[in-house]
Structures are given as C-alpha cells and as structure tokens.
Design an enzyme around this catalytic site. Structure first.
Site, PDB file in Angstrom:
ATOM      1  CG  HIS A 159      -1.684  -1.252   1.424  1.00 53.26           C
ATOM      2  ND1 HIS A 159      -2.896  -1.533   0.839  1.00 53.26           N
ATOM      3  CD2 HIS A 159      -1.356  -2.353   2.146  1.00 53.26           C
ATOM      4  CE1 HIS A 159      -3.295  -2.747   1.214  1.00 53.26           C
ATOM      5  NE2 HIS A 159      -2.368  -3.268   1.991  1.00 53.26           N
ATOM      6  CB  SER A 280      12.624  22.747 -14.671  1.00 52.06           C
ATOM      7  OG  SER A 280      11.854  23.932 -14.723  1.00 52.06           O
ATOM      8  CE  LYS A 286      11.108  19.389 -10.862  1.00 50.94           C
ATOM      9  NZ  LYS A 286       9.878  19.859 -11.490  1.00 50.94           N
ATOM     10  CD  GLU A 293       8.644  12.283 -15.474  1.00 50.00           C
ATOM     11  OE1 GLU A 293       7.636  12.969 -15.673  1.00 50.00           O
ATOM     12  OE2 GLU A 293       9.749  12.791 -15.198  1.00 50.00           O
TER      13      GLU A 293
END
Ligand code: ARG
Length: 461
Positions: A159, A280, A286, A293
């Site tokens: 979980h 970024s 970043k 992804e």
C-alpha cells in the site's frame, strides 16, 4: 493527370483516384518488410525451379535481379512508388524491369496473401530473437546492481506504506523474475510465429506441384501452416506478440514508477545518471526523470497497439481481407518502441546510484520490524493474534517517544509482555529482520546471493 494513370488491369474501366491510391497504399510503411520479402521470394523461386515450374535460367535471372534490388534498397537508391501500392508490387515491378519475363514468373503459385503473411512472420521471428537478447542484457544489468546491493536495506512497501525491511538486491531480483517470464513468453510465441504460410496462395492453395517443406527448410521455419485459409488470414501470432510486448512494458512501467518515486527528493533513495534526466526551464533546482516517465507513458501506446490488433482481427470472415494491411504500423511501432525501451533501460540501470543511508533511515522510520517482534512473541509461546495486539501497543509507545522499536529499553518493552528478554534486540534491528527471512525466495542477503547465482546460470545456459 488522372488519364495518365494506369488501370489496375484489363478488367477495370478506370484507374483509382489519387485519394484511393494513397488510401490503399501500404508501401509508406511496409517497405520495412523488404528484406524478408526478398528472402521469401528467393526461397519460393528456388522451390519453383527445383520442381520444374520455372527454368534454371529464370531462377538465375530472379536471383540476380533480387540481389541487385537488395543492394539498391540497402543503399537508399530504390525508387519506392506509391502507385505500386505495397512492398511486394514495388519489388516485383523493379525485378521485371531488371530481368524481364523471369520477374513476371516469380509470382507463379503464390499470392500476396501468403507472401505478406510470410514476410510478417519472418519479421516477427527476428524481432522476437532480438528482443529476447535485449531482455537478457537488461537482466544482466539488474543482476549486477542486485549483487552490489545484496546487503543494502530498504523499506519494503505494501500500500506504499512501510511494511517490512527488505534488501535492495531482493527488490531488484523481483524485476529479474518478471523479465524471465517475459522472455519465456516470447520464446514460446516464437514457435507459433515460425510456421510457413507460403503455398496457401490466395486462400485455397495452388494447382502447381509445389514443395512447401523445402521452402520451410530454406527459410528456417519449424513447420508449415496446416490450413491454407488459416495461413493467409489469421494474425493471432502478431496479437500474441503484442500481448507479450504489453506485458514487458507493463513490468517496465512499474519499475519506472519506482525509479521516479525513489528519485524524488521526498524519498531520495537513488540518483539516475544525468544523461537520463533533464532540467526545468524555469526551476533551476530540478532534475527530472524523463526516461522512466516516458517508458511509463509509452506503455499506454503499446497497450493501444494490442487493442488495435485485436479489434482489427475481430469478426473478420475467412479468409484474407484488406483490413489486415492495418496490422503493420501498430506492429512495427511496438517492436521499435520495445527495442529502444529495453536498450535504454539496460544502460540506465547500470548508472543507478544508491543512497544507502537514506534507504536505511526510511526503513527505520516506519517500524518495519514490528512483525519481527510479533513473531518473537509467538516463538515464546503467545498466539499470533495476541502478539499482534501487543506489538500494536508497543508501536504506539514508540511513536509517542518518537523512536524506533529497537530504541526502547528492556524494562519498557517488558511492560507490554513479561516474556520479552534481552535477546529481543537481535530481531528488532533491520539487519536481524532481513537475515531471519532465510529461505528460498526470501530477502536474506545470503538468499539474494544464491538467487543471483541461479539467475546468472539461467540466462547463460
Ligand atoms: N499490402 C497487403 C497487406 O499488407 C498485401 C496483401 C494484399 N493482398 C490483396 N489481396 N490485396 O496485407
């Protein structure tokens, strides 16, 4: 312009419109089958000559012409024409231009229907073999990383909540197993891909005295398709391949999701090498995990291709229908995407840097050894359900004190149960916990090392 165009044959009164020509043509993508089309044609021609259906000199012309065409395609000199519809007619037209009547005889005892089914099977056979070896390379990379981290402790999750400590090596080996089944599935599907359709002709077979077994042998098929109607029409082998591909991507999307989480500063478990990340344009701090992804994103497209092929095949009456021309783009994109993904992944996993301290801290924060304490009480004679309740209270106390279970003193622990002795501390540590799960399939470092050994020999044999 329209008047200059040729009619399909003497049976037709007018040529197709330019729109129809563009709509029905497949050469814009099926040119990728050219090499397999040539291999199939050569094998077919050898058989025709051996059976006395074409002459030895026709065969020599065909061989010479096809070799030249192969060179032209290889050197990007081949003049692909949309007006010639597909890869098969483009090559046949060029062959006839090069060698004359022999080129026109090549299509004896053959149809584009069994021809294209053969081409796709040859293409998918090669793709399956290549993908299996790319899976092997990724598995190797996972094994190397697992070996470096057989003792590295991280929180295991259920979980997405800290559950029990595991070793990072063990976690990586879970993906090894998934990929192992993926490779087995491809290997198994290859048997069904590797059956020869040629000889089925348009749908009913042919009246010439052909030798299908000889063609199968030359093209290294395991056997021949047993029914001509089935041979030209079904694409179940391609759907099966796409299902295998979807499962591989599904597995890699799970690993991607974990890499993305682990790399987020909130976890801070790993670093991916800079070459797999981008920054970024607005936030200078970043470092984004673009590659995992995109793997996660491309999984959607591979699933889409599987559904496209299932839908394409659904409800088609026997035998061949032009619908099947639509099988190629999803199939080609599946193969290309999967190959690139596997290649990039093997490289990416080699460059994973692990922050062992952060992983360990995270395991300590979540009371990951609570089950070990319950098991300890059970070993001292307590029923498991009672032990579970007592440990729940111990966890609450540790939470109040904001410390780990192992930081509670013996007198403190004894308040919860008199059976607790000093030996409890050996099992409350993360190391004690993972070491105690020392059976095959368990997370103990010794087991991880054995599993790596077994895994190594399973992929090299
Ligand atoms: N381009 C076609 C395909 O990909 C080849 C077979 C065409 N057969 C036919 N009868 N029109 O399926």
């Amino acid at each position: 312009m329209e008047q200059d165009k040729k009619k399909w044959s003497g049976r037709f009164n007018e040529p197709v419109s330019e729109l129809v020509e563009r709509y029905t043509a497949s050469v814009g993508f099926d040119y990728k089958l050219a090499e397999y089309d040539i291999q199939g044609s050569l094998a077919h021609a050898h058989m025709l000559a051996a059976a006395g259906i074409i002459s030895g000199s026709d065969l020599a012309d065909i061989e010479r012409g096809l070799e030249q065409i192969r060179d032209e395609i290889h050197n990007h000199q081949f003049d692909w024409q949309v007006a010639r519809e597909d890869v098969h007619l483009n090559i046949e037209h060029r062959l006839t231009a090069l060698v004359g009547d022999a080129g026109k005889r090549l299509h004896t005892a053959r149809s584009r229907n069994d021809q294209v089914a053969t081409d796709i099977r040859l293409y998918l056979r090669a793709a399956s073999d290549e993908i299996i070896s790319l899976i092997r390379a990724l598995q190797q990379a996972l094994l190397e990383l697992a070996e470096q981290h057989a003792d590295t402790i991280m929180p295991g999750f259920t979980h997405l909540q800290v559950a029990q400590p595991v070793t990072f090596g063990h976690h990586l080996l879970a993906y090894f197993e998934m990929l192992q089944r993926d490779a087995q599935r491809l290997q198994d599907g290859r048997k069904r891909i590797n059956q020869l359709p040629l000889g089925a002709a348009a749908l009913a077979g042919t009246s010439y005295p052909i030798d299908r077994e000889a063609v199968a042998r030359e093209l290294e098929f395991d056997g021949i398709c047993r029914n001509s109607l089935d041979a030209v029409s079904d694409r179940d082998f391609a759907i099966e391949f796409c299902a295998c591909a979807a499962l591989i991507m599904m597995h890699l999307s799970r690993l991607s999701e974990e890499l993305i989480l682990w790399m987020s500063p909130s976890f801070g478990f790993i670093e991916l090498a800079d070459r797999f990340c981008t920054g970024s344009s607005i936030m200078p701090q970043k470092k984004n995990p673009d590659v995992p992804e995109l793997v996660r994103g491309k999984t959607g497209r591979i699933n889409g291709h599987l559904v496209a092929l299932l839908t394409l095949m659904k409800s088609q009456p026997l035998a061949y229908n032009k619908d099947n021309q639509e099988d190629k783009e999803p199939l080609f994109d599946t193969v290309d995407t999967l190959k690139d993904t596997l290649r990039i992944y093997a490289d990416m996993m080699t460059g994973v840097k692990v922050n062992q301290t952060t992983m360990r801290q995270a395991a300590l924060r979540g009371y990951a050894t609570a089950t070990d304490l319950a098991d300890y009480l059970v070993r001292k004679g307590m029923p498991f359900r009672d032990a579970h309740e007592i440990v729940a209270k111990v966890v609450r106390a540790a939470e109040d004190k904001q410390c780990d279970l192992s930081a509670l003193s013996l007198p403190e622990l004894k308040q919860f149960s008199a059976v607790i002795e000093a030996d409890v501390f050996a099992i409350l540590t993360l190391e004690g916990s993972v070491q105690s799960r020392n059976h095959s399939g368990g997370t103990a470092p010794a087991q991880v090392r054995q599993a790596i050994e077994r895994a190594r020999s399973s992929i090299t044999e």
